[in-house]
Design an enzyme around this catalytic site. Structure first.
Site, PDB file in Angstrom:
ATOM      1  N   LYS A 147       4.382  14.197  -2.061  1.00  0.00           N
ATOM      2  CA  LYS A 147       2.546  14.085  -2.434  1.00  0.00           C
ATOM      3  C   LYS A 147       1.781  14.903  -2.840  1.00  0.00           C
ATOM      4  O   LYS A 147       1.376  15.881  -2.397  1.00  0.00           O
ATOM      5  CB  LYS A 147       2.358  13.113  -0.923  1.00  0.00           C
ATOM      6  CG  LYS A 147       0.940  12.818  -1.460  1.00  0.00           C
ATOM      7  CD  LYS A 147      -0.056  11.461  -0.575  1.00  0.00           C
ATOM      8  CE  LYS A 147      -1.154  11.154  -1.085  1.00  0.00           C
ATOM      9  NZ  LYS A 147      -1.791  10.460  -0.655  1.00  0.00           N
ATOM     10  N   LYS A 171       5.811  10.590  -4.848  1.00  0.00           N
ATOM     11  CA  LYS A 171       4.139  10.223  -5.830  1.00  0.00           C
ATOM     12  C   LYS A 171       3.545  11.261  -6.770  1.00  0.00           C
ATOM     13  O   LYS A 171       3.255  12.560  -6.374  1.00  0.00           O
ATOM     14  CB  LYS A 171       3.234   9.307  -4.248  1.00  0.00           C
ATOM     15  CG  LYS A 171       2.123   9.230  -4.438  1.00  0.00           C
ATOM     16  CD  LYS A 171       1.826   8.495  -3.202  1.00  0.00           C
ATOM     17  CE  LYS A 171      -0.191   7.917  -4.192  1.00  0.00           C
ATOM     18  NZ  LYS A 171      -0.904   7.947  -3.009  1.00  0.00           N
TER      19      LYS A 171
HETATM   20  C1  PBG Z   1      -4.274   7.608   0.949  1.00  0.00           C
HETATM   21  C2  PBG Z   1      -3.337   7.619  -0.368  1.00  0.00           C
HETATM   22  C3  PBG Z   1      -4.084   6.973  -1.437  1.00  0.00           C
HETATM   23  C4  PBG Z   1      -2.905   7.041  -2.377  1.00  0.00           C
HETATM   24  C5  PBG Z   1      -2.013   5.904  -1.598  1.00  0.00           C
HETATM   25  N1  PBG Z   1      -2.170   6.362  -0.228  1.00  0.00           N
HETATM   26  C6  PBG Z   1      -5.051   8.437  -2.008  1.00  0.00           C
HETATM   27  C7  PBG Z   1      -5.548   9.393  -1.931  1.00  0.00           C
HETATM   28  O1  PBG Z   1      -4.827   9.847  -1.425  1.00  0.00           O
HETATM   29  O2  PBG Z   1      -6.213  10.441  -2.307  1.00  0.00           O
HETATM   30  C8  PBG Z   1      -3.224   6.934  -4.215  1.00  0.00           C
HETATM   31  C9  PBG Z   1      -2.687   5.123  -4.009  1.00  0.00           C
HETATM   32  C10 PBG Z   1      -2.633   5.470  -5.530  1.00  0.00           C
HETATM   33  O3  PBG Z   1      -3.306   6.321  -6.554  1.00  0.00           O
HETATM   34  O4  PBG Z   1      -2.781   4.688  -6.104  1.00  0.00           O
HETATM   35  N2  PBG Z   1      -4.000   8.909   1.530  1.00  0.00           N
END
Ligand code: PBG
Length: 327
Positions: A194, A247
């Site tokens: 991520k 992601k």
């Molecule tokens: C929680 C999380 C996030 C997303 C999914 N889980 C936000 C982040 O990490 O800032 C992002 C999902 C999206 O942008 O659609 N940490």
């Protein structure tokens, strides 16, 4: 002209094109991310994500049924609490918003597969993904809270948990607490790879979870790095992850492929809020065709190696699969 190889031969007819299609998809690969808020009779549109809503628990059933009717069988839930605090206590409260939502969803639609996003940023007053020590997120202390959060979601009805915080060691910590409590068969889908990405902008608006200071670069990955992506993936394999996620999806197809080839776990990719918002706004302006762009993005993620695709377009994609546009 004496041409031996004429690749166009296989493109001359729609039936033939479908026969030789290399990437095949199925609705069972789609996961729909959904936002749930405290309150009653709420279905409010998220301003940065046209067509996406925050639902109160009493209104979520209508969307779940719509999804089910469309053939989308899996939903990921995000809770937005009424109050946030330093310790993110709403994340692991027995009567927290997402816990109530899991109970309701299980009751209302027992045929749906429910996944919990495990993180603290929607629940902390400072918006960071864990417990702070000074200005920094304390990794090891946060593990305890993430584990509690995962357990509380499973106790409320989540079929699978998906840690998205990017703390080191969270998969092992969650596996341990689930096993200790008898949930040995509950899978963990790790957001293993991520990145610290600006593509999450609209989500933070949706969940009101932007960090109050600084950014997430001390825990989410630097997008210059490919070898580090594999390191993260391998560590999560070793810690007992059942599914690995990359992601965002759209700009990261190389890594979806790389993680797919170098591990033997199913691979998920998450087409995040910024990808969705870009398509919606550009289509609204009339510059692109929403449906065909959405399909092209989805197929590219599957072509790169995705087995499970998380997307705000899940319902629309299911329809395109039914209509034979893709699939
Ligand atoms: C929680 C999380 C996030 C997303 C999914 N889980 C936000 C982040 O990490 O800032 C992002 C999902 C999206 O942008 O659609 N940490």
């Amino acid at each position: 002209m004496e041409l031996i190889n004429r690749p166009r031969r296989l493109r001359g007819n729609g039936m033939l094109r479908k026969m030789v299609r290399e990437t095949r998809m199925d609705k069972s690969s789609l996961v729909y991310p959904m936002f749930v808020v405290e309150g009653s009779n709420i279905k409010e549109e998220i301003s940065s994500m046209a067509g996406q809503y925050r639902y109160s628990v009493d209104r979520m059933e209508e969307k779940l049924i719509e999804l089910q009717n469309a053939g989308v069988t899996s939903v990921m839930l995000f809770g937005i609490p009424a109050k946030k605090d330093e310790m993110g206590s709403g994340a692991y409260a027995g009567d927290g918003i997402v816990q109530k939502a899991f109970k309701k969803a299980k009751e209302a639609c027992p045929g749906l597969y429910l996944i919990g996003d495990v993180c603290m940023c929607e629940y902390t007053s400072h918006g960071h993904c864990g417990i702070l020590r000074g200005q920094d997120v304390d990794n090891d202390k946060t593990l305890e809270f993430l584990a509690k959060t995962a357990l509380s979601q499973v106790q409320a009805g989540a079929d699978m948990v998906a840690p998205s915080d990017m703390m080191d060691g969270r998969v092992a910590a969650i596996r341990r607490i689930l096993d200790e409590n008898g949930y040995v068969n509950t899978p963990i889908m790790s957001y293993a790879v991520k990145f610290a990405s600006s593509f999450y902008g609209p989500f933070r608006d949706a969940a009101d979870s932007a960090p109050a200071f600084g950014d997430r670069k001390s825990y989410q990955m630097d997008y210059h790095n490919r070898r580090e992506a594999l390191k993260e993936a391998m560590l999560d394999v070793a810690e007992g992850a059942d599914i690995l996620m990359v992601k965002p999806a759209m700009a990261y197809g190389d890594l979806i492929r790389e993680v797919k080839d170098k591990t033997d776990l199913p691979i998920a990719s998450y087409s995040v809020s910024g990808e969705y918002a870009m398509v919606k706004t550009t289509a609204k302006a009339g510059f692109i065709d929403e449906t065909s762009i959405m399909c092209e993005m989805a197929v590219s993620a599957f072509r790169a190696g995705t087995d499970i695709y998380l997307t705000y377009f899940a319902q629309e994609l299911a329809k395109c699969m039914d209509d034979g546009m893709i699939g």
